[in-house]
Design a protein around this motif. Structure first.
Motif, mmCIF file in Angstrom:
data_model
loop_
_atom_site.group_PDB
_atom_site.id
_atom_site.type_symbol
_atom_site.label_atom_id
_atom_site.label_comp_id
_atom_site.label_asym_id
_atom_site.label_seq_id
_atom_site.Cartn_x
_atom_site.Cartn_y
_atom_site.Cartn_z
ATOM 1 N N UNK A 254 -20.443 -13.055 11.231
ATOM 2 C CA UNK A 254 -21.259 -12.544 10.137
ATOM 3 C C UNK A 254 -20.478 -11.564 9.281
ATOM 4 N N UNK A 255 -19.748 -10.669 9.925
ATOM 5 C CA UNK A 255 -18.959 -9.704 9.171
ATOM 6 C C UNK A 255 -17.899 -10.427 8.343
ATOM 7 N N UNK A 256 -17.293 -11.449 8.905
ATOM 8 C CA UNK A 256 -16.305 -12.216 8.161
ATOM 9 C C UNK A 256 -16.915 -12.931 6.971
ATOM 10 N N UNK A 257 -18.109 -13.493 7.167
ATOM 11 C CA UNK A 257 -18.794 -14.172 6.072
ATOM 12 C C UNK A 257 -19.097 -13.204 4.936
ATOM 13 N N UNK A 258 -19.542 -12.002 5.290
ATOM 14 C CA UNK A 258 -19.832 -10.990 4.268
ATOM 15 C C UNK A 258 -18.561 -10.573 3.539
ATOM 16 N N UNK A 259 -17.446 -10.458 4.269
ATOM 17 C CA UNK A 259 -16.176 -10.098 3.631
ATOM 18 C C UNK A 259 -15.753 -11.153 2.615
ATOM 19 N N UNK A 260 -15.937 -12.429 2.955
ATOM 20 C CA UNK A 260 -15.611 -13.507 2.010
ATOM 21 C C UNK A 260 -16.537 -13.439 0.803
ATOM 22 N N UNK A 261 -17.819 -13.188 1.044
ATOM 23 C CA UNK A 261 -18.790 -13.065 -0.039
ATOM 24 C C UNK A 261 -18.401 -11.955 -1.007
ATOM 25 N N UNK A 262 -18.004 -10.801 -0.476
ATOM 26 C CA UNK A 262 -17.617 -9.675 -1.342
ATOM 27 C C UNK A 262 -16.357 -10.009 -2.141
ATOM 28 N N UNK A 263 -15.421 -10.699 -1.504
ATOM 29 C CA UNK A 263 -14.226 -11.122 -2.224
ATOM 30 C C UNK A 263 -14.603 -12.080 -3.357
#
Length: 427
Positions: A254-263
């Motif tokens: 989930x944290x990785x998905x959010x990081x991609x979303x922010x990028x």
């Protein structure tokens, strides 16, 4: 200086063979050595805390080629290839007639334990196993509507999306044949297929995340979302996995998905994407409404009171305490949002992305108060009754947390237990 002598040791052998420093044949779900010794066989990188978002230095070995199909339209945008005499039988190579139309450079395939995963640079027919998995995903599997369009666009251009789709489909089939059964003998053959595809998807996604760019952001986001679903779905597919360890993996995803979303939000002006604005809108909608949930908030306050009693004798202890306090306050916010939108899974799961990495580490380390906070969060999933990969998680998680720390803090687990018992009464 002479070059380092190459080795032939297995990088992805089972945990049991690695512990004994013996060669593993990597057969799944159980390797030959473990079957011979009648031991449980566990693949850490497939079913446990494998995190594609860590900063690994080794390069992915998964080919990055595109794939296209001869297909007919379907109701949800995916495809079902037309049956022909050239369709490849399961676990066999392409027929002489069909392979004669391909050059050796245009056909690229990945083979794992007799399963063929073709990735094509030009139109061709997939093997029968992949056809059925894609058709099953198209007609039977409900996953994440916000990612659906991105999955359709990118599944045959990016291997990590392609393999993530097949993983979800195979896990759904496995869940229909072996729900909540964890013994190797009861494992569905679909689970073996799912784990193989999951390994390829994780490896390819890891390589992509290390060098993220605008064009790869949306497909990486879709694959990460699908792999998070896969981690939830493993519970239903007969994997004898540690629930807490699997939750730690889900939190990392989930944290990785959010990081991609922010990028993606940062580069959206250079690479248009329909998925990221829709996700942004869903986040705004989810955070706009809050309704008090007095019993839940009072229960979290009891946990926070216990956190305040922790000492700060060292920097590490202080960071741990701050992470717990932060997670607790954010959980109260998340609970109010769930109270305003009960049954909406993305609202219920939002807390997993709100907590910081230090809290994730404490969950993985099985620190008691962090597990108790997780037990309070997972109650929110009991209202998500329409999504197959979420069902069963509240009961399994609370049971696992109780076995770890329940006897130490029975008072802190009281509200959680009452909520789950109330769920049984409602049925």
């Amino acid at each position: 200086m002479p070059s380092r002598k190459p080795h032939t040791n297995s990088h992805h052998g089972c945990v049991q063979c690695k512990a004994r420093r013996v060669k593993c044949d990597q057969e799944q779900p159980s390797c030959a050595r473990c079957r011979k010794k009648d031991r449980n066989c566990t693949y850490q990188h497939l079913t446990s805390s494998y995190d594609p978002f860590k900063n690994y230095n080794d390069a992915s070995s998964t080919p990055s080629s595109s794939a296209t199909l001869y297909a007919i339209p379907s109701r949800r945008g995916f495809i079902k290839p037309e049956p022909t005499a050239e369709t490849t039988p399961p676990n066999e190579s392409l027929s002489t007639e069909s392979s004669s139309n391909l050059s050796s450079s245009s056909l690229k395939s990945l083979s794992h334990q007799g399963i063929i995963y073709p990735l094509y640079n030009e139109p061709q027919i997939l093997d029968a196993t992949s056809q059925e998995l894609l058709y099953h995903y198209d007609t039977e599997v409900e996953v994440l509507s916000c990612f659906h369009d991105a999955v359709i666009r990118h599944s045959f251009a990016h291997p990590y999306v392609y393999h993530a789709v097949l993983t979800v489909s195979a896990l759904h089939l496995a869940s229909l044949t072996a729900p909540f059964q964890g013994t190797p003998a009861s494992r569905s053959p679909h689970l073996v297929t799912a784990l193989a595809h999951k390994a390829f998807a994780l490896e390819a996604l890891r390589s992509t995340v290390e060098s993220m760019s605008g064009p790869t952001c949306e497909p990486a986001l879709a694959a990460s979302g699908l792999l998070t679903v896969c981690a939830f779905a493993l519970l239903h597919a007969g994997v004898a996995s540690d629930t807490i360890d699997l939750l730690a993996q889900i939190m990392a995803l989930y944290r990785g998905t959010v990081a991609i979303f922010r990028f993606g939000r940062q580069v959206l002006h250079t690479v248009p994407s329909g998925t990221i604005p829709r996700l942004r809108q869903s986040v705004v909608t989810a955070t706009a409404c809050e309704t008090p949930w007095p019993e839940a908030e009072a229960a979290v306050d009891k946990v926070l009171a216990k956190v305040l009693e922790l000492t700060e004798a060292s920097t590490d202890a202080k960071e741990k305490k701050n992470a717990l306090m932060d997670a607790g306050f954010k959980l109260k916010t998340a609970l109010r949002r769930v109270a305003a939108a009960r049954g909406v899974h993305n609202v219920a799961c939002m807390w997993l992305a709100m907590v910081n990495s230090r809290f994730n580490e404490s969950v993985k380390a099985r620190e008691p108060l962090s597990l108790i906070l997780v037990a309070h969060w997972v109650v929110t999933l009991r209202y998500v009754t329409h999504i197959w990969w979420v069902q069963g998680w509240p009961e399994r998680t609370i049971r696992a947390v109780w076995e770890e720390v329940g006897e130490q803090h029975p008072d802190l687990m009281q509200w959680v237990s009452e909520e789950i018992r109330g769920d049984v009464r409602d049925e």
